[in-house]
Design an enzyme around this catalytic site. Sequence first.
Site, short mmCIF file in Angstrom:
data_model
loop_
_atom_site.label_atom_id
_atom_site.label_comp_id
_atom_site.label_asym_id
_atom_site.label_seq_id
_atom_site.Cartn_x
_atom_site.Cartn_y
_atom_site.Cartn_z
N ASP A 11 -6.76 -39.13 7.62
CA ASP A 11 -6.98 -38.91 5.94
C ASP A 11 -7.24 -40.47 5.25
O ASP A 11 -7.21 -41.25 6.09
CB ASP A 11 -5.66 -38.28 5.42
CG ASP A 11 -5.99 -38.15 4.03
OD1 ASP A 11 -6.95 -37.59 3.31
OD2 ASP A 11 -4.91 -38.45 3.10
N LEU A 12 -7.84 -40.10 4.17
CA LEU A 12 -8.23 -41.50 3.46
C LEU A 12 -7.49 -41.90 2.33
O LEU A 12 -6.52 -42.66 2.45
CB LEU A 12 -9.87 -41.42 2.86
CG LEU A 12 -10.44 -42.35 2.31
CD1 LEU A 12 -10.37 -43.56 2.99
CD2 LEU A 12 -11.48 -42.33 1.75
N ASP A 13 -7.28 -41.25 1.51
CA ASP A 13 -6.82 -41.54 0.11
C ASP A 13 -5.29 -41.26 0.34
O ASP A 13 -4.68 -40.16 0.67
CB ASP A 13 -7.15 -40.15 -0.90
CG ASP A 13 -8.69 -40.30 -1.38
OD1 ASP A 13 -8.95 -41.30 -1.52
OD2 ASP A 13 -9.12 -39.40 -1.27
N THR A 19 -6.29 -45.13 -2.84
CA THR A 19 -7.39 -44.39 -4.07
C THR A 19 -6.71 -43.22 -4.32
O THR A 19 -7.22 -42.41 -5.17
CB THR A 19 -8.60 -44.16 -3.03
OG1 THR A 19 -7.99 -43.81 -1.73
CG2 THR A 19 -9.45 -45.21 -3.09
N LYS A 48 -3.18 -33.63 -4.35
CA LYS A 48 -3.57 -34.55 -3.06
C LYS A 48 -3.90 -33.37 -1.86
O LYS A 48 -3.55 -32.61 -1.66
CB LYS A 48 -2.21 -35.25 -2.75
CG LYS A 48 -1.74 -36.38 -3.40
CD LYS A 48 -0.72 -37.26 -2.78
CE LYS A 48 -0.27 -38.08 -3.63
NZ LYS A 48 0.94 -38.87 -2.84
N GLY A 49 -5.01 -33.98 -1.30
CA GLY A 49 -5.44 -33.61 -0.17
C GLY A 49 -6.86 -32.26 -0.38
O GLY A 49 -7.48 -31.92 0.39
N ARG A 52 -12.02 -31.72 -5.23
CA ARG A 52 -11.91 -32.10 -6.56
C ARG A 52 -11.66 -30.92 -7.46
O ARG A 52 -10.88 -31.07 -8.45
CB ARG A 52 -13.61 -32.74 -6.81
CG ARG A 52 -13.35 -33.58 -8.17
CD ARG A 52 -14.99 -33.96 -8.24
NE ARG A 52 -15.28 -34.74 -7.16
CZ ARG A 52 -16.43 -35.03 -6.66
NH1 ARG A 52 -17.39 -34.66 -7.65
NH2 ARG A 52 -16.69 -35.81 -5.58
N SER A 119 -11.16 -36.55 5.51
CA SER A 119 -11.04 -36.48 4.13
C SER A 119 -11.55 -35.33 3.22
O SER A 119 -12.55 -35.25 3.71
CB SER A 119 -11.11 -37.81 3.62
OG SER A 119 -11.36 -37.93 2.16
N SER A 121 -12.34 -35.88 0.35
CA SER A 121 -13.21 -36.52 -0.46
C SER A 121 -14.71 -36.81 -0.10
O SER A 121 -14.94 -37.45 0.90
CB SER A 121 -12.52 -38.18 -0.80
OG SER A 121 -13.08 -38.79 -1.73
N ASN A 123 -16.13 -38.89 -1.64
CA ASN A 123 -16.80 -40.41 -1.72
C ASN A 123 -15.89 -41.25 -0.32
O ASN A 123 -16.18 -42.31 -0.55
CB ASN A 123 -15.88 -40.90 -2.97
CG ASN A 123 -16.20 -40.29 -4.27
OD1 ASN A 123 -17.43 -40.85 -4.74
ND2 ASN A 123 -15.52 -39.50 -4.94
N LYS A 149 -8.34 -28.39 3.05
CA LYS A 149 -7.04 -28.31 3.24
C LYS A 149 -6.25 -27.38 2.44
O LYS A 149 -6.55 -27.44 1.16
CB LYS A 149 -6.20 -29.73 3.43
CG LYS A 149 -7.06 -30.61 4.32
CD LYS A 149 -6.62 -32.18 3.90
CE LYS A 149 -7.71 -33.03 4.77
NZ LYS A 149 -7.37 -34.37 4.50
N GLU A 173 -1.70 -37.96 7.88
CA GLU A 173 -1.81 -37.53 6.55
C GLU A 173 -0.72 -38.12 5.67
O GLU A 173 0.48 -38.07 6.06
CB GLU A 173 -1.75 -35.72 6.71
CG GLU A 173 -2.98 -35.42 6.52
CD GLU A 173 -3.86 -35.30 5.17
OE1 GLU A 173 -3.21 -35.80 4.26
OE2 GLU A 173 -4.98 -34.83 5.09
N ASP A 174 -0.86 -37.84 4.25
CA ASP A 174 0.01 -38.37 3.27
C ASP A 174 0.48 -37.17 2.34
O ASP A 174 1.50 -37.29 1.73
CB ASP A 174 -0.18 -39.55 2.28
CG ASP A 174 -1.39 -39.07 1.35
OD1 ASP A 174 -2.39 -38.49 2.09
OD2 ASP A 174 -1.25 -39.55 0.41
C1 BG6 Z 1 -8.54 -36.04 -1.47
C2 BG6 Z 1 -7.65 -36.38 -2.62
O1 BG6 Z 1 -8.55 -36.88 -0.30
O2 BG6 Z 1 -9.98 -36.04 -2.02
C3 BG6 Z 1 -7.94 -35.43 -3.67
O3 BG6 Z 1 -6.23 -36.34 -1.85
C4 BG6 Z 1 -9.31 -35.20 -4.12
O4 BG6 Z 1 -6.80 -35.78 -4.65
C5 BG6 Z 1 -10.24 -34.86 -2.79
O5 BG6 Z 1 -9.16 -34.38 -5.08
C6 BG6 Z 1 -11.58 -34.73 -3.34
O6 BG6 Z 1 -12.11 -36.20 -3.54
P1 BG6 Z 1 -13.65 -36.13 -4.21
O7 BG6 Z 1 -13.58 -37.82 -4.13
O8 BG6 Z 1 -14.68 -35.45 -3.62
O9 BG6 Z 1 -13.25 -35.75 -5.63
MG MG Z 2 -4.29 -38.21 1.25
#
Ligand code: BG6
Ligand code: MG
Length: 225
Positions: A11-13, A19, A48-49, A52, A119, A121, A123, A149, A173-174
């Site tokens: 996982d990233l964030d 982040t 989390k996880g 968006r 992840s 995300s 991003n 997830k 994972e966190d």
């Molecule tokens: C997860 C975060 O890694 O990514 C979530 O824990 C976030 O909080 C999700 O909503 C989606 O991220 P992004 O960057 O696509 O908005």
């Molecule tokens: Mg995370």
Amino acid sequence: MNHQKKLFIFDLDGVLASTSDEHFQAWKAIIKSRFNIEVADEVEEKTKGVSRIDSLNKILESYHLEDSITQQEKEELAYKKNELYKELIENFDQSNLFNGVIELLQFLKQKNILIALGSASKNGPTIIKSTGIDSYFDYIVDPSLVPGKPNPDIFSKAAEYFKLQPDECVGIEDAVSGIQAIKSANMYAIGIGNEKLLKNADIIFDSVGSIDFKFLEQLIGDNNG
Ligand code: BG6
Ligand code: MG
């Protein structure tokens, strides 16, 4: 019988970089300006996880606001949140990684372990590039192609890509949703953070930097199941 571990899926964030703080900070600002509500800290875990738009839905549900705005406005808020989030992480570089991340990635590479990013995300690719760790990753799961997830798909997708069995894979994972996803994918789950929250993980460490390399050697090489 347990197989040797061949793939680590990160996982990233909240695992590689802090982040998750910026994600939540951006949501707080957006919700404050639209609803004049201070989102409480305990809501953060629910965001989390998850994707968006799911994060936004979880926040709205926490304040019984889910039916108060249209789908279109939800999408607009999610867009604004992401613009703000991108501003917050604009100047990210290697110093924004948690301590021990590079050492862990190097250790796994030395052991010929494959490394994937799992992840939610969108991003993710930008962040692993700006923090200078993209070259360690053999595969990045595209979260827009699979259910999020706590479904297992983000993790299963990485295993499928390398034609590996779930018990050859480790997820890190966190988030509660993330540990659930790893366990649903039948993989070994390393939890990072709160022991009580992440009780379904196979093992829990305070941070990536505190993962014990001796333990990892055993985990990777365990053929005696
Ligand atoms: C997860 C975060 O890694 O990514 C979530 O824990 C976030 O909080 C999700 O909503 C989606 O991220 P992004 O960057 O696509 O908005
Ligand atoms: Mg995370």
